[in-house]
Design a protein around this motif. Structure first.
Motif, short mmCIF file in Angstrom:
data_model
loop_
_atom_site.label_atom_id
_atom_site.label_comp_id
_atom_site.label_asym_id
_atom_site.label_seq_id
_atom_site.Cartn_x
_atom_site.Cartn_y
_atom_site.Cartn_z
N LEU A 1 0.83 -1.21 0.00
CA LEU A 1 0.00 0.00 0.00
C LEU A 1 0.87 1.26 0.00
O LEU A 1 0.57 2.24 -0.69
N PHE A 2 1.95 1.21 0.78
CA PHE A 2 2.81 2.38 0.86
C PHE A 2 3.48 2.65 -0.49
O PHE A 2 3.64 3.80 -0.90
N ASP A 3 3.85 1.58 -1.18
CA ASP A 3 4.47 1.75 -2.51
C ASP A 3 3.48 2.39 -3.48
O ASP A 3 3.84 3.33 -4.23
N LEU A 4 2.24 1.89 -3.47
CA LEU A 4 1.22 2.48 -4.35
C LEU A 4 0.92 3.92 -3.95
O LEU A 4 0.73 4.79 -4.81
N THR B 1 -7.63 -8.08 -8.10
CA THR B 1 -7.95 -9.28 -7.32
C THR B 1 -8.96 -10.11 -8.08
O THR B 1 -9.74 -9.60 -8.88
N GLU B 2 -8.97 -11.38 -7.79
CA GLU B 2 -9.89 -12.29 -8.48
C GLU B 2 -11.31 -12.03 -8.02
O GLU B 2 -11.58 -11.94 -6.82
N VAL B 3 -12.22 -11.89 -8.97
CA VAL B 3 -13.62 -11.65 -8.64
C VAL B 3 -14.22 -12.95 -8.12
O VAL B 3 -14.04 -14.01 -8.73
N PRO B 4 -14.97 -12.91 -6.99
CA PRO B 4 -15.59 -14.12 -6.49
C PRO B 4 -16.49 -14.76 -7.54
O PRO B 4 -17.08 -14.07 -8.38
N LEU B 5 -16.60 -16.07 -7.50
CA LEU B 5 -17.32 -16.82 -8.51
C LEU B 5 -18.76 -16.34 -8.68
O LEU B 5 -19.26 -16.21 -9.80
N GLU B 6 -19.41 -16.01 -7.56
CA GLU B 6 -20.82 -15.63 -7.66
C GLU B 6 -21.01 -14.27 -8.32
O GLU B 6 -22.13 -13.91 -8.71
N ARG B 7 -19.92 -13.48 -8.48
CA ARG B 7 -20.04 -12.17 -9.12
C ARG B 7 -19.53 -12.17 -10.55
O ARG B 7 -19.46 -11.13 -11.21
N ARG B 8 -19.11 -13.31 -11.06
CA ARG B 8 -18.56 -13.34 -12.42
C ARG B 8 -19.67 -13.49 -13.46
O ARG B 8 -20.74 -14.01 -13.20
N PRO C 1 -9.41 9.23 -6.45
CA PRO C 1 -9.02 7.82 -6.36
C PRO C 1 -7.81 7.52 -7.25
O PRO C 1 -7.95 6.92 -8.32
N SER C 2 -6.65 7.91 -6.79
CA SER C 2 -5.44 7.77 -7.61
C SER C 2 -4.60 6.55 -7.24
O SER C 2 -3.63 6.23 -7.94
N VAL C 3 -4.94 5.87 -6.14
CA VAL C 3 -4.17 4.70 -5.70
C VAL C 3 -4.92 3.46 -6.15
O VAL C 3 -5.98 3.12 -5.62
N SER D 1 -11.25 -6.22 -12.10
CA SER D 1 -10.69 -4.87 -12.01
C SER D 1 -10.26 -4.60 -10.57
O SER D 1 -10.84 -5.12 -9.62
N GLY D 2 -9.22 -3.77 -10.42
CA GLY D 2 -8.71 -3.46 -9.10
C GLY D 2 -9.49 -2.35 -8.43
O GLY D 2 -10.19 -1.57 -9.08
N GLU D 3 -9.30 -2.25 -7.11
CA GLU D 3 -9.98 -1.22 -6.34
C GLU D 3 -9.12 0.04 -6.36
O GLU D 3 -7.90 -0.01 -6.35
N LYS D 4 -9.79 1.21 -6.38
CA LYS D 4 -9.07 2.48 -6.39
C LYS D 4 -9.40 3.26 -5.11
O LYS D 4 -10.55 3.34 -4.69
N LEU D 5 -8.33 3.82 -4.53
CA LEU D 5 -8.47 4.58 -3.29
C LEU D 5 -7.86 5.95 -3.43
O LEU D 5 -6.96 6.17 -4.25
N THR D 6 -8.34 6.87 -2.60
CA THR D 6 -7.65 8.16 -2.49
C THR D 6 -6.43 7.98 -1.61
O THR D 6 -6.28 6.96 -0.92
N LEU D 7 -5.55 8.97 -1.64
CA LEU D 7 -4.38 8.91 -0.77
C LEU D 7 -4.80 8.84 0.70
O LEU D 7 -4.20 8.09 1.49
#
Length: 407
Positions: free
Chosen positions: A62-65, A105-112, A98-100, A119-125
């Motif tokens: 997380l710190f690297d991102l 991550t693998e999407v759970p089977l029930e959501r595919r 949301p720049s981070v 797709s990855g999650e995006k966070l603010t700093l």
């Protein structure tokens, strides 16, 4: 954001990044963390190690991102000393939006779906820091708890192992074997393996349970004291035996005195109640002869029997001193009967002098009681009980006359 707001935010975030980096590095050099690194662990401590490693990996990830997003903003600002609206919009997105972007991550089977793309999650700093904070606290608490328990156990283990080495050095000097030391050594090896491999198995809450180590240390200290006594016996073997022999000489003399006093009492005191005569010198002399026979010390050295010999000498010393004390007490009790007769004689003469001083030297009744008491006390065997009663009668008669004179 305006240009000034961008610059103030960048300055604040640079300081924040520096503080986060310092905190993570300090955590990695913490003693508890260093204990975990490279250690071959199992059990509960292995679980703690896995969780700490996973937590640190997440923190650094997380710190690297976080650093990359902040670095992108710094690069953009450096390229544009006078940023326009487009650059300010991008800087605002990087610093407050949301720049981070977290790893995909693998999407759970029930959501595919058939055509879904993970797709990855995006966070603010700020959100990235908020996510790192509980992770850091969990890892820090786990490391601190481990350090408290492990440091206490290792410290106590070092003390117990020092006690073991002291006992082993003494045994090496004496030669031979010590079964209790072998047992304690095996027990210590088992606990030491647990301390080094799974210290959290010995945790009670947030504290170390050193009970097993404490028991082993107590046992080792007792073994060491026994070996030290054996060493003293070896170094002063001849002197110790001469000391016991001297006590036995005193004992024989005291026993002989008790026998002499007993014979005198039987001759001079009627129906005395006497204690049993002391008679331990002969058996103790046999024990001394067995311990001190020629070659005994050499045999102990060859066979490693100094520990056993030390116990035998110590027991013999205790028995000899105890026998001498009891013999002296017995002789004192027997002598007390003769002393009692002498005391009664002295009191009789003192009362006679008192009667004469009161003017009753020619008192026939007093003279009759005096003669009767004196006959008892100067006749063998003397009945002390009757003599005591007669002496009391003589005293009372004198006191009665003294009161009459006073009136």
């Amino acid at each position: 954001m305006s240009r000034d707001e961008v610059d103030r935010t960048l300055a604040r975030l640079r300081d924040e990044k520096e503080r986060i980096s310092t905190a993570l590095l300090e955590l990695e050099v913490h003693q508890g963390y260093q204990l975990l690194e490279g250690a071959a662990l199992d059990g509960e401590t292995l679980r703690v190690q896995s969780e700490v490693r996973a937590g640190m990996a997440s923190l650094w990830g997380l710190f690297d991102l976080y650093g990359r997003a902040l670095g992108a903003a710094e690069d953009l600002r450096a390229r544009h000393p006078k940023p326009g609206q487009a650059q300010l919009t991008e800087l605002t997105r990087l610093l407050a939006g949301p720049s981070v972007e977290l790893p995909v991550t693998e999407v759970p089977l029930e959501r595919r779906t058939l055509l879904s793309v993970p797709s990855g999650e995006k966070l603010t700093l700020r959100a990235a820091v908020e996510r790192m904070t509980p992770l850091y606290e969990e890892v820090a608490q786990a490391v601190a708890a481990l350090d408290t328990v492990w440091s206490a156990l290792l410290s106590r283990l070092a003390e117990v192992e020092a006690e073991r080495r002291a006992a082993e050095d003494l045994l090496h000097s004496l030669g031979g074997a010590e079964p209790e030391l072998d047992r304690l050594r095996a027990e210590l090896d088992a606990v030491a393996a647990l301390v080094r491999g799974d210290p959290m198995a010995l945790a009670r809450g947030d504290r170390a349970d050193t009970g097993r180590l404490d028991v082993i240390r107590t046992g080792l200290a007792e073994v060491r004291r026994g070996l030290e006594e054996a060493e003293r016996v070896r170094d002063g073997f001849a002197d110790r035996l001469r000391g016991v022999a001297a006590v036995l000489d005193l004992l024989r003399g005291t026993e002989a005195e008790a026998r002499r006093l007993r014979d005198e009492v039987l001759a001079k005191i009627a129906s005395p109640v006497l204690p049993d005569l002391p008679d331990m010198s002969a058996s103790l002399a046999d024990r001394l002869a067995a311990v001190g026979r020629p070659g005994q010390g050499a045999a102990a050295a060859r066979g490693g029997g100094w520990t056993d010999l030390a116990a035998r000498v110590a027991d013999l010393e205790k028995a000899a001193n105890g026998a001498l004390e009891r013999a002296r007490e017995t002789a004192g009790v027997i002598r007390g009967l003769l002393d009692r007769r002498e005391e009664l004689r002295g009191r009789l003469e003192a009362y006679r002098v008192k009667a004469a001083r009161l003017g009753h030297a020619e008192d026939a009744e007093l003279a009759r009681i005096y003669d009767r008491a004196r006959g008892m006390l100067w006749t063998s065997p003397c009945d002390l009980r009757k003599a005591t009663v007669t002496l009391s009668e003589y005293q009372q008669a004198i006191n009665a006359r003294a009161k009459g004179t006073n009136r």
